[in-house]
Design an enzyme around this catalytic site. Structure first.
Site, PDB file in Angstrom:
ATOM      1  N   CYS A 114      -8.232   4.976  -8.434  1.00 28.15           N
ATOM      2  CA  CYS A 114      -6.808   4.833  -7.999  1.00 28.15           C
ATOM      3  C   CYS A 114      -5.572   5.531  -8.952  1.00 28.15           C
ATOM      4  CB  CYS A 114      -6.218   3.554  -7.608  1.00 28.15           C
ATOM      5  SG  CYS A 114      -6.649   2.178  -8.785  1.00 28.15           S
TER       6      CYS A 114
ATOM      7  N   HIS B 112       0.825   1.323  -8.225  1.00 25.20           N
ATOM      8  CA  HIS B 112       0.694   1.736  -9.815  1.00 25.20           C
ATOM      9  C   HIS B 112       1.796   2.435 -10.109  1.00 25.20           C
ATOM     10  CE1 HIS B 112      -3.000  -0.394  -9.698  1.00 25.20           C
ATOM     11  NE2 HIS B 112      -3.734   0.599  -9.487  1.00 25.20           N
TER      12      HIS B 112
END
Length: 346
Positions: free
Chosen positions: A132, A252
């Site tokens: 990711c 994130h």
């Protein structure tokens, strides 16, 4: 995509956080599904999931689950992918795997559609979804790489607990309540549940994601190093990463420093980012506008801001990159690859 030919899809790991996001995306995107198979472990078999108003029963994933399946979307852990993906390919399915099982396999393309979709079309049955944190970074850097070239990348990540699974989310919420209530928080999950030492994540930052390798970097950090080189197709790019877990549920954030090969004008860099596929430029410091994890939640795009010149290197540039780790960082990248393959064959 409702006018496309119908395809049969299997989601492996249907009860997990990423698997659930995949199912929701397949519905929201009007993915051209003929038959949908939801596969999980034996203990989850029999549960029912609502898809387009109809109940779909979760089945146990077995080697024969993939008969008649066109696309098998895997997100059930590397061991399951290693065991079952070859059977899916044997039955004629294209596997798009969201685990680390095949990412660095030289025979398997590692794909971010905005960056290297051509690689996906050369697959031999399996396509790997990158980590990711790598996905959002390379998506943001691709327009700069194409225009100026890149010598070096130094990235520090600030990663949400959802990247470590549902137990990590629960632990963050429980610890937060305990601290606010004056209780001693209990840590059992982070940074790595299988390790003997665990640290509080509430009101904290943990500079460890995954276990350490012999060189002092973690596996998460080395994933960013190695995957970036493979996706860009350039072993000469220098990459260093420090990955940190912070008390955020979803999204994130990354501080990315890049040294370009050629001189640049800042306005051109911003224009390239503003017009790049899948990128949203949010960069107005005078109005305090920049990407936030809270704003990226449930969005498909990668958000970029704080774009500025380095003060010491003539070709250095800094940026702040944010994305929903469960969507673009996982489920959406997977579904997007399948959509692009269908478009190419239609």
């Amino acid at each position: 995509m409702e006018n496309q030919l119908k395809v049969n899809v299997a989601v492996v790991g249907a009860t997990g956080a990423v698997g659930q996001q995949m199912i929701q995306l397949l519905e929201k995107r009007n993915f051209p599904i003929g038959q949908l198979k939801l596969l999980a472990s034996k203990r989850s078999a029999g549960k029912k999931v609502l898809f387009k108003g109809q109940e779909v029963t979760i089945e146990e994933a077995t080697p024969d689950s993939f008969i008649g399946v066109d696309f098998a979307l895997f997100s059930a852990g590397g061991a399951i992918s290693k065991e079952l993906a070859p059977h899916a390919v044997r039955h004629g399915a294209v596997v798009i795997d969201n685990t680390s099982a095949y990412r660095m396999d030289p025979e398997v393309p590692l794909v971010v559609p905005e960056v290297n979709m051509d690689a996906a079309r050369k697959h031999k049955g399996i396509i790997a979804n990158p980590n990711c944190s790598t996905i959002q970074m390379v998506a943001a850097l691709k327009p700069l790489y194409d225009r100026f070239g890149i010598d070096r990348i130094i990235v520090s990540t600030y990663q949400a607990v959802s990247g470590a699974g549902a137990q990590a989310i629960d632990e963050l919420l429980t610890q937060t309540r305990d601290v606010l209530d004056g209780k001693e928080p209990e840590a059992n999950v982070l940074p790595v549940s299988k390790l003997p030492v665990h640290h509080q994540i509430a009101f904290n930052a943990i500079p460890q994601i995954d276990v350490f390798t012999d060189n002092g970097f973690t596996y998460e950090e080395m994933k960013m190093v190695n995957e970036t080189k493979k996706i860009l197709g350039d072993d000469q790019v220098l990459v260093a990463a420090t990955c940190v877990r912070i008390p955020v549920v979803k999204g994130h954030s990354e501080s990315v420093y890049v040294e370009l090969k050629n001189d640049y004008e800042l306005e051109e860099v911003k224009s390239l980012l503003a017009h790049a596929p899948g990128i949203v430029l949010v960069d107005s410091p005078e109005e305090q506008k920049y990407p936030l994890a809270t704003d990226s939640a449930d969005k498909l795009e990668v958000f970029v801001g704080r774009v500025r010149r380095d003060l010491t290197h003539p070709r250095g540039i800094h940026m702040w990159v944010v994305s929903d780790n469960l969507l673009k960082g996982a489920a959406w990248n997977t579904v997007q690859i399948a959509e692009e393959l269908i478009k190419a064959n239609s």
